[in-house]
Design a protein around this motif. Structure first.
Motif, PDB file in Angstrom:
ATOM      1  N   GLN A   1       1.910   9.206  -6.095  1.00  0.00           N
ATOM      2  CA  GLN A   1       2.381  10.579  -5.933  1.00  0.00           C
ATOM      3  C   GLN A   1       3.427  10.938  -6.983  1.00  0.00           C
ATOM      4  N   LEU A   2       4.326   9.992  -7.260  1.00  0.00           N
ATOM      5  CA  LEU A   2       5.338  10.235  -8.290  1.00  0.00           C
ATOM      6  C   LEU A   2       4.686  10.369  -9.661  1.00  0.00           C
TER       7      LEU A   2
ATOM      8  N   LEU B   1       0.822  -1.208   0.000  1.00  0.00           N
ATOM      9  CA  LEU B   1       0.000   0.000   0.000  1.00  0.00           C
ATOM     10  C   LEU B   1       0.859   1.263   0.000  1.00  0.00           C
ATOM     11  N   VAL B   2       1.921   1.240   0.820  1.00  0.00           N
ATOM     12  CA  VAL B   2       2.832   2.394   0.873  1.00  0.00           C
ATOM     13  C   VAL B   2       3.500   2.597  -0.477  1.00  0.00           C
ATOM     14  N   GLU B   3       3.942   1.497  -1.065  1.00  0.00           N
ATOM     15  CA  GLU B   3       4.602   1.570  -2.367  1.00  0.00           C
ATOM     16  C   GLU B   3       3.652   2.125  -3.432  1.00  0.00           C
TER      17      GLU B   3
ATOM     18  N   ASN C   1       4.778  13.524 -12.183  1.00  0.00           N
ATOM     19  CA  ASN C   1       5.226  13.377 -13.566  1.00  0.00           C
ATOM     20  C   ASN C   1       4.197  13.893 -14.560  1.00  0.00           C
ATOM     21  N   GLU C   2       2.915  13.790 -14.168  1.00  0.00           N
ATOM     22  CA  GLU C   2       1.837  14.219 -15.064  1.00  0.00           C
ATOM     23  C   GLU C   2       1.596  15.725 -15.009  1.00  0.00           C
ATOM     24  N   MET C   3       2.197  16.398 -14.021  1.00  0.00           N
ATOM     25  CA  MET C   3       2.018  17.844 -13.921  1.00  0.00           C
ATOM     26  C   MET C   3       2.691  18.570 -15.069  1.00  0.00           C
TER      27      MET C   3
END
Length: 257
Positions: free
Chosen positions: A62-63, A54-56, A67-69
């Motif tokens: 989030q990464l 879940l953490v991964e 990247n999509e921003m």
């Protein structure tokens, strides 16, 4: 005698299968416990693996979002953070303009009421020049005043404030009055809350003030920063009341010289 031998023989024969049965039961019980332990380990392992997954996945999401921003998104994020920094800096300047950030002496009871009214968080040290322990507190409070700009740190000579001292029923010197929004929330009377020693650390006093929510404390409030306190250390908790209210009483009627 023959009858006794027969009885003894029967008893001996009867005991032998019972012994084997007990051994079998103990062996079975041990096997069951081992099986249950292995099952518990398997369950814990699966839970940990699931939590790690879940953490991964959260980090990956989030990464991926970053990247999509596009440039506009990044610019808005930058502006948002800059705005937060400006707001924090403005708040700090407002505190400094009200006398925060330094440990100051006020000269009268009138000043006390105006200082308390002007700030949300206030620590006031009621002291006497002849009391050595007041000088010890001065050293620590001067350090904390610079670190915790969100709180106003002041000191008042009890000989110049007989009315206020009487109304707050301050009988032990030194005493710290801890105020939130003009209300006396707590007191630190003498050094009893600081390990009953003159050698307490600044961190110990900081922790004690954090327990009263009069400063923004980032440490663990569940236990003091040092475990070398003497036995019998206690806290002096009081009910909330206005600074003009009575009702506070100390454990001692003598000054803590």
């Amino acid at each position: 005698m023959g009858f006794l031998r027969r009885v003894a023989g029967v008893s001996l024969r009867d005991r032998q299968p019972i012994s084997r049965t007990n051994t079998s039961v103990h062996s079975k019980s041990f096997t069951e416990q081992a099986t249950m332990a292995n099952q518990s380990i398997d369950i814990i392992t699966k839970v940990l693996e699931h939590s790690a997954k879940l953490v991964e996945e959260k980090v990956d999401a989030q990464l991926s979002k970053l990247n999509e921003m596009d440039e506009d998104d990044l610019e808005r994020l930058k502006e948002k953070r800059l705005e937060a920094l400006k707001k924090a800096q403005k708040q700090k300047q407002e505190w400094l303009s009200k006398g925060h950030g330094e440990y100051r002496e006020i000269s009268s009871e009138k000043d006390f009421f105006s200082e308390v009214k002007d700030s949300k968080n206030v620590v006031c040290h009621f002291y006497k020049n002849s009391t050595f322990r007041c000088k010890i507190l001065d050293k620590h409070l001067a350090i904390l005043a610079k670190k915790h700009v969100e709180t106003k740190f002041i000191k008042l000579n009890v000989e110049k404030a007989p009315f206020l001292t009487e109304r707050l029923r301050i009988k032990v010197i030194p005493t710290l009055a801890l105020l939130l929004d003009g209300i006396t929330k707590d007191y630190v009377v003498g050094f009893s809350d600081l390990g009953n020693t003159d050698e307490f650390s600044t961190e110990m006093l900081e922790w004690r003030l954090g327990c009263a929510d009069v400063i923004n404390y980032s440490g663990n409030l569940m236990e003091p920063p040092t475990m070398t306190q003497r036995s019998g250390t206690k806290f002096t908790k009081v009910e909330k009341k206005t600074i003009r209210g009575g009702g506070y009483d100390s454990d001692s009627d003598s000054e803590d010289d």
